[in-house]
Design an enzyme around this catalytic site. Structure first.
Site, PDB file in Angstrom:
ATOM      1  N   GLY A 117       0.742  -1.285   0.084  1.00 47.27           N
ATOM      2  CA  GLY A 117       0.045   0.102  -0.052  1.00 47.27           C
ATOM      3  C   GLY A 117       1.085   1.297   0.117  1.00 47.27           C
TER       4      GLY A 117
ATOM      5  N   ASP B 145       1.115   3.658   2.300  1.00 49.21           N
ATOM      6  CA  ASP B 145       1.663   3.884   3.533  1.00 49.21           C
ATOM      7  C   ASP B 145       3.041   3.345   3.902  1.00 49.21           C
ATOM      8  OD1 ASP B 145      -0.443   5.837   4.168  1.00 49.21           O
ATOM      9  OD2 ASP B 145      -1.706   4.192   5.092  1.00 49.21           O
TER      10      ASP B 145
ATOM     11  N   CYS C 247      -3.137  -9.585  14.289  1.00 51.58           N
ATOM     12  CA  CYS C 247      -2.196  -9.434  13.058  1.00 51.58           C
ATOM     13  C   CYS C 247      -0.941  -8.816  13.571  1.00 51.58           C
ATOM     14  CB  CYS C 247      -2.643  -8.903  11.877  1.00 51.58           C
ATOM     15  SG  CYS C 247      -1.634  -9.252  10.374  1.00 51.58           S
TER      16      CYS C 247
ATOM     17  N   CYS D  11      -8.845  -7.546   6.056  1.00 50.69           N
ATOM     18  CA  CYS D  11      -8.436  -7.703   4.689  1.00 50.69           C
ATOM     19  C   CYS D  11      -9.031  -9.003   4.327  1.00 50.69           C
ATOM     20  CB  CYS D  11      -6.971  -7.496   4.791  1.00 50.69           C
ATOM     21  SG  CYS D  11      -6.003  -8.747   5.715  1.00 50.69           S
TER      22      CYS D  11
END
Length: 346
Positions: free
Chosen positions: A10, A12, A100, A197
């Site tokens: 992504g 970021d 996660c 996700c």
């Protein structure tokens, strides 16, 4: 320094890799492949699979840094996906993003960074790390709309010392995208990943049904006196405070308690809430002690004044005002902008 950057594919994490390289560090990008690449290819909102891995590789090539992909599917399935289903089957409301972060990104990946001889690990999370009198401190991001401190409460003090969060000081996501464009990164306008996700359809019932089908079996809905009001559609479809999917006789009521053993949901009037919560697995980012602080019980919750009393590996949370809390969610402690720690609601 030698810096390992957690690259999800992504914008970021890509900008973080670019910033670290721009500062002159030796940057090693690592992407954890979390689930089947084929199933995730071209799917919007995914993370760490399919096109995202290709995007991370493309960014690394553009920046001229090393990039590795690590197969973490089995670990992700056990520690995050199966645990997600188990939590719902147990009448709780899980937060898979915390799991996660806790087990893979700040567990396995950080350990890998140390094995690679890295001096630090950097991620694209929106949170600030500052040096305090007793070591590294975690503070909320400058942009409150992007702040992810609630999701990172389980980061230990040792992990925090090793980690860097370059995006916490940015005022907006637009600024980050502008940096990506200036660096010539193809992900500059890429959409953000979705909250969960691994849930591709927007409904998590299929995930729960695969691992714990009993959590989708119909059962009884009762009021707080035990009077039957109808049936529910499976305890995994409900959380504390929910009003949807309740039978007609439970109109104007909300879920107050979920009993997984009896496969029963207890409902009651809106408004009534608790003032005393028990927490498990508390992580302290300061010295454990009885204290007055502010607490968030959900990611986008307002702050609640509370007294926190350590109790072994857990804590007792005494709220100044009643608040609705769902077992399985996190209670995170704040003092101003600083994160003091947190635990999971029992």
């Amino acid at each position: 320094m030698r810096v390992v950057v957690a690259m999800s594919g992504g914008v970021d994490s890509s900008v973080v890799a670019g910033l670290m390289a721009r500062e002159g560090h030796e940057v090693i990008g690592v992407t954890l492949q979390l689930y089947d690449q084929g199933a995730a290819s071209g799917r919007k909102g995914a993370c760490c699979a399919g096109q995202d891995i290709r995007d991370a590789k493309g960014v690394a090539d553009r920046l001229g840094i090393a990039h590795y992909v690590v197969d973490s599917e089995a670990r992700f399935e056990k520690s995050v996906v199966a645990a997600f289903a188990d939590s719902y089957a147990g009448g709780q409301t899980p937060v898979p993003c915390i799991a996660c972060n806790q087990h893979l990104k700040f567990g396995d990946l950080l350990e890998m960074a140390r094995e690679l001889g890295a001096d630090a690990m950097a991620t694209g999370h929106y949170v600030r790390r500052t040096e305090g009198p007793d070591g590294a401190e975690m503070h909320v991001a400058v942009d409150p709309a992007r702040d992810q401190s609630w999701f990172l409460f389980a980061t230990t003090r040792a992990q925090l010392e090793f980690c860097r969060f370059p995006l916490g000081g940015y005022a907006s996501k637009a600024e980050v995208r502008a940096v990506a464009a200036e660096m010539g990164l193809v992900v500059a306008e890429k959409a953000d990943s979705q909250d969960i996700c691994f849930v591709s359809s927007g409904s998590y019932a299929g995930i729960v049904g695969k691992y714990r089908p009993e959590a989708l079996m119909a059962g009884e809905v009762v009021d707080e006196a035990g009077l039957g009001l109808g049936t529910h559609q499976g305890i995994a479809r409900y959380t504390i405070g929910q009003a949807k999917r309740l039978p007609d006789r439970a109109a104007n009521m909300v879920v107050k308690r979920i009993d997984p053993v009896a496969n029963r949901i207890v409902v009651g009037p809106r408004g009534a809430a608790g003032m005393r919560l028990m927490l498990r697995d508390v992580n302290w980012l300061t010295s454990p002690r009885e204290m007055e602080a502010e607490v968030k019980l959900r990611a986008r919750d307002t702050l609640h004044a509370a007294r926190i009393v350590p109790d072994g590996a857990g804590a007792v949370l005494e709220l100044a005002e009643p608040a609705l809390a769902a077992p399985g969610q996190a209670a995170v402690f704040y003092e101003g902008t600083r994160v003091l720690g947190g635990g999971f609601i029992l």
